[in-house]
Design a protein around this motif. Structure first.
Motif, PDB file in Angstrom:
ATOM      1  N   PRO A  64       0.800  -1.233   0.000  1.00 56.19           N
ATOM      2  CA  PRO A  64       0.000   0.000   0.000  1.00 56.19           C
ATOM      3  C   PRO A  64       0.834   1.285   0.000  1.00 56.19           C
ATOM      4  O   PRO A  64       0.320   2.330  -0.376  1.00 56.19           O
ATOM      5  CB  PRO A  64      -0.835  -0.114   1.271  1.00 56.19           C
ATOM      6  N   VAL A  65       2.126   1.216   0.421  1.00 52.31           N
ATOM      7  CA  VAL A  65       2.937   2.436   0.364  1.00 52.31           C
ATOM      8  C   VAL A  65       4.036   2.329  -0.710  1.00 52.31           C
ATOM      9  O   VAL A  65       4.937   3.169  -0.770  1.00 52.31           O
ATOM     10  CB  VAL A  65       3.545   2.813   1.749  1.00 52.31           C
ATOM     11  N   CYS A  98       5.819  -2.715  10.457  1.00 51.97           N
ATOM     12  CA  CYS A  98       5.171  -3.357   9.300  1.00 51.97           C
ATOM     13  C   CYS A  98       5.797  -4.713   9.008  1.00 51.97           C
ATOM     14  O   CYS A  98       5.096  -5.660   8.646  1.00 51.97           O
ATOM     15  CB  CYS A  98       5.261  -2.468   8.073  1.00 51.97           C
ATOM     16  N   CYS A 102       2.294  -6.546   9.188  1.00 49.45           N
ATOM     17  CA  CYS A 102       1.594  -6.414   7.901  1.00 49.45           C
ATOM     18  C   CYS A 102       1.031  -7.766   7.466  1.00 49.45           C
ATOM     19  O   CYS A 102       1.740  -8.770   7.588  1.00 49.45           O
ATOM     20  CB  CYS A 102       2.590  -5.991   6.824  1.00 49.45           C
ATOM     21  N   GLN A 107      -0.794  -8.887   0.714  1.00 50.93           N
ATOM     22  CA  GLN A 107      -0.304  -7.629   0.137  1.00 50.93           C
ATOM     23  C   GLN A 107       0.926  -7.920  -0.734  1.00 50.93           C
ATOM     24  O   GLN A 107       0.817  -8.635  -1.716  1.00 50.93           O
ATOM     25  CB  GLN A 107      -0.032  -6.619   1.242  1.00 50.93           C
ATOM     26  N   ILE A 123       9.243 -11.108   2.097  1.00 46.48           N
ATOM     27  CA  ILE A 123       9.502  -9.655   2.041  1.00 46.48           C
ATOM     28  C   ILE A 123       9.369  -9.020   3.438  1.00 46.48           C
ATOM     29  O   ILE A 123      10.213  -8.233   3.866  1.00 46.48           O
ATOM     30  CB  ILE A 123       8.539  -8.975   1.038  1.00 46.48           C
ATOM     31  N   GLU A 127      12.150  -7.120   5.613  1.00 43.25           N
ATOM     32  CA  GLU A 127      11.955  -5.726   6.058  1.00 43.25           C
ATOM     33  C   GLU A 127      12.234  -5.614   7.559  1.00 43.25           C
ATOM     34  O   GLU A 127      12.896  -4.692   8.033  1.00 43.25           O
ATOM     35  CB  GLU A 127      10.523  -5.298   5.728  1.00 43.25           C
ATOM     36  N   ILE A 445      -0.746  -0.762   7.728  1.00 41.79           N
ATOM     37  CA  ILE A 445      -0.130  -0.140   6.562  1.00 41.79           C
ATOM     38  C   ILE A 445      -1.146   0.697   5.774  1.00 41.79           C
ATOM     39  O   ILE A 445      -0.795   1.747   5.220  1.00 41.79           O
ATOM     40  CB  ILE A 445       0.596  -1.201   5.680  1.00 41.79           C
TER      41      ILE A 445
HETATM   42 FE1  SF4 Z   1       4.673  -3.009   2.164  1.00 43.34          FE
HETATM   43 FE2  SF4 Z   1       6.502  -3.953   3.848  1.00 43.34          FE
HETATM   44 FE3  SF4 Z   1       3.931  -4.218   4.427  1.00 43.34          FE
HETATM   45 FE4  SF4 Z   1       4.978  -5.626   2.425  1.00 43.34          FE
HETATM   46  S1  SF4 Z   1       5.509  -5.804   4.615  1.00 43.34           S
HETATM   47  S2  SF4 Z   1       3.028  -4.526   2.409  1.00 43.34           S
HETATM   48  S3  SF4 Z   1       6.517  -4.184   1.641  1.00 43.34           S
HETATM   49  S4  SF4 Z   1       5.072  -2.284   4.261  1.00 43.34           S
END
Ligand code: SF4
Ligand code: FAD
Ligand code: SF4
Length: 467
Positions: A64-65, A98, A102, A107, A123, A127, A445
């Protein structure tokens, strides 16, 4: 990457994501320590090498970002973690958070091409690795541009908006109703999923950028929107959706019935799980949690850690429709939570004013509804009772009507969400809103994305003003 005989660099073609090290289920149910321990450097580089650096990078669209995912992962392959952090920071102010919470599977990772045959690149885990290994840099307060903006609510939406504005020299003040900043990150999501020191670190970073945080101020009660508009050129309302829903069944007023919000706030924010805490909480030997989302899993796993002998999740659909993150469901099952699926409560039975049992009816699934989810129907005559002493309702929340009640000009929908236009502005000029306060309960997010977008609009508007 791996070298072939010809010296060509080959990606790691393993079909499986590298596993996340975890605390063992039997150990973790007795503590609020974080369950997922994070990748080591060696494993992070191995996982990064699963990324194919696709030229059309579909994963970015799923975020989303829009973090530049292949680029930050490329830096991990080269063991240049600070550059990876800088790439993520261009689009996200809360990567350590996140990376942990997340719903990546729906996503960024849902779009990863490695997921077509095998598991997507981890991912989120990468992160988190980058954020956890980041060395704090000296933060210099930006030069003030003279514009003043107030933000109401310090959840991820308000924090993201504050970050975006303050780094460009805006004078930002956050007003927060609770005594601690962070919103659901602090009071809702438990320590064992998101350690509070990580959230506090992100908040401290904002304070170093010059953001002022006024806690214990309920906007709409202690101070009105109109009063704030006399002092600030623009407002951002990121007040979340903290009003718990109940089922409207008999027995909901009994002692021992909690909303998940209250139960989690007492546990997380008021630290009821610590021996040193004076926060009262009814722990219960047998606990029923009603609902199937992340909130229900968090409440059930917290109840277990507060020494419950048996914890039930009561959900009216089947495992397939369970809305909680897959990982949270797996962890709950590992920890011994008892899933009573295709069941719906019809009454909470009391004795001497206290919960004694919960009466449920069995359900069956019919045709999909307008949202594509199969609709549950009760099976007549299938009622049964479960002996429980605590019931936690986790069936959703709505935006709190307090702001609307204090300010007639603020338009809200029939469900209580603040109505905004395409630029994120409410029915009041220069008052913007976003996050759960607009959409109802969603994700960290998406709330951050709304805060960030509103900040861009605020900048556009205010930069045209002469100070
Ligand atoms: Fe975006 Fe990171 Fe969340 Fe994946 S984990 S949706 S890259 S903010
Ligand atoms: P919030 O985080 O709710 O913050 C709003 C803030 O505004 C609060 O601090 C509140 O006190 C303050 N406020 C409200 N009214 C006023 C007022 N009148 N004056 C001043 N301050 C006010 N999402 C995920 O992505 N992954 C997860 O794993 C996940 N798990 C969750 C678990 C739980 C238990 C809960 C409750 C939610 C979870 N969510 C998860 C959802 C996610 O946390 C929310 O979508 C997100 O926090 C919304 O952010 P927000 O900033 O809009 O609101
Ligand atoms: Fe890497 Fe997957 Fe994104 Fe391709 S889609 S760039 S493999 S993370």
């Amino acid at each position: 990457m791996q070298s072939s005989k010809q010296g060509i660099i080959m990606p790691n073609m393993s079909l499986e994501k590298n596993k996340m090290p975890m605390l063992e289920a039997n150990d973790r149910i007795h503590s609020f320590d974080e369950v997922a321990l994070g990748y080591s450097e060696e494993v992070a580089v191995l996982e990064a090498n699963r990324c194919l650096h696709c030229p059309n990078h579909p994963c970015v669209e799923g975020c989303p970002v829009n973090i530049d995912i292949p680029n930050f992962i490329e830096h991990i392959k080269n063991k240049d973690y600070e550059s990876a952090y800088r790439v993520i920071s261009l689009n996200s102010s809360l990567p350590a958070i996140c990376g942990r919470v997340c719903p990546q599977e729906s996503q960024c990772e849902s779009k990863c091409v490695r997921g077509i045959k095998g598991e997507p690149v981890g991912i989120g885990r990468l992160e988190r690795f980058v954020a956890d290994n980041h060395v704090d840099e000296e933060i210099n307060k930006p030069v003030s541009n003279g514009h003043k903006v107030a933000i109401v609510g310090s959840g991820p939406s308000g924090l993201a908006c504050a970050y975006e504005l303050s780094k460009d020299g805006y004078d930002v003040t956050i007003y927060e109703a609770l005594h601690v900043a962070g919103g659901v990150l602090m009071y809702g999501i438990p320590e064992f999923r998101l350690p509070k020191k990580i959230v506090q670190k992100e908040i401290d970073r904002l304070v170093k950028l010059g953001v002022k945080i006024n806690t214990n101020v309920v906007v709409g009660k202690s101070i009105s929107i109109d009063e704030l508009l006399q002092e600030y050129e623009a407002l951002y309302l990121g007040t979340g959706a903290g009003l718990p829903n109940f089922m409207d069944i008999d027995g909901e007023m009994l002692n021992g019935v909690y909303s998940a919000n209250e139960f989690l706030t007492r546990t997380n924010l008021m630290k009821a799980y610590k021996d040193s805490s004076s926060t009262p909480i009814m722990k219960g030997d047998n606990v029923a949690v009603v609902g199937g989302g992340n909130v229900a899993m968090d409440a059930a796993r917290s109840a277990l850690r507060l020494d419950a002998k048996r914890v039930y999740i009561i959900y009216r659909r089947s495992m397939e429709e369970l809305p909680a993150r897959k990982e949270e469901v797996e962890h709950s099952i590992e920890e011994g939570i008892d899933f009573k699926l295709l069941n719906n409560p019809v009454e909470i039975i009391g004795e001497n004013g206290h919960v004694k049992a919960i009466k449920c009816i069995k359900m069956q699934l019919g045709e999909p509804d307008e949202r594509g989810r199969r609709k549950p129907y009760p099976i007549e005559g299938s009622e049964f009772e479960l002996d429980v002493d605590v019931v936690i309702m986790a069936i959703g929340t709505s935006p709190n009507p307090l702001l609307k009640n204090s300010c007639e000009k603020l338009n809200v929908s029939s469900r209580g969400g603040i109505i905004i236009d395409d630029s994120g502005m409410t029915s009041i000029d220069n008052v913007f809103a976003g996050g759960d306060a607009v959409t109802g309960s969603a994700t960290v997010i998406s709330a951050m994305s709304a805060g960030k977008n509103a900040a861009k609009e605020i900048k556009k508007r205010l930069s045209n003003l002469v100070i």
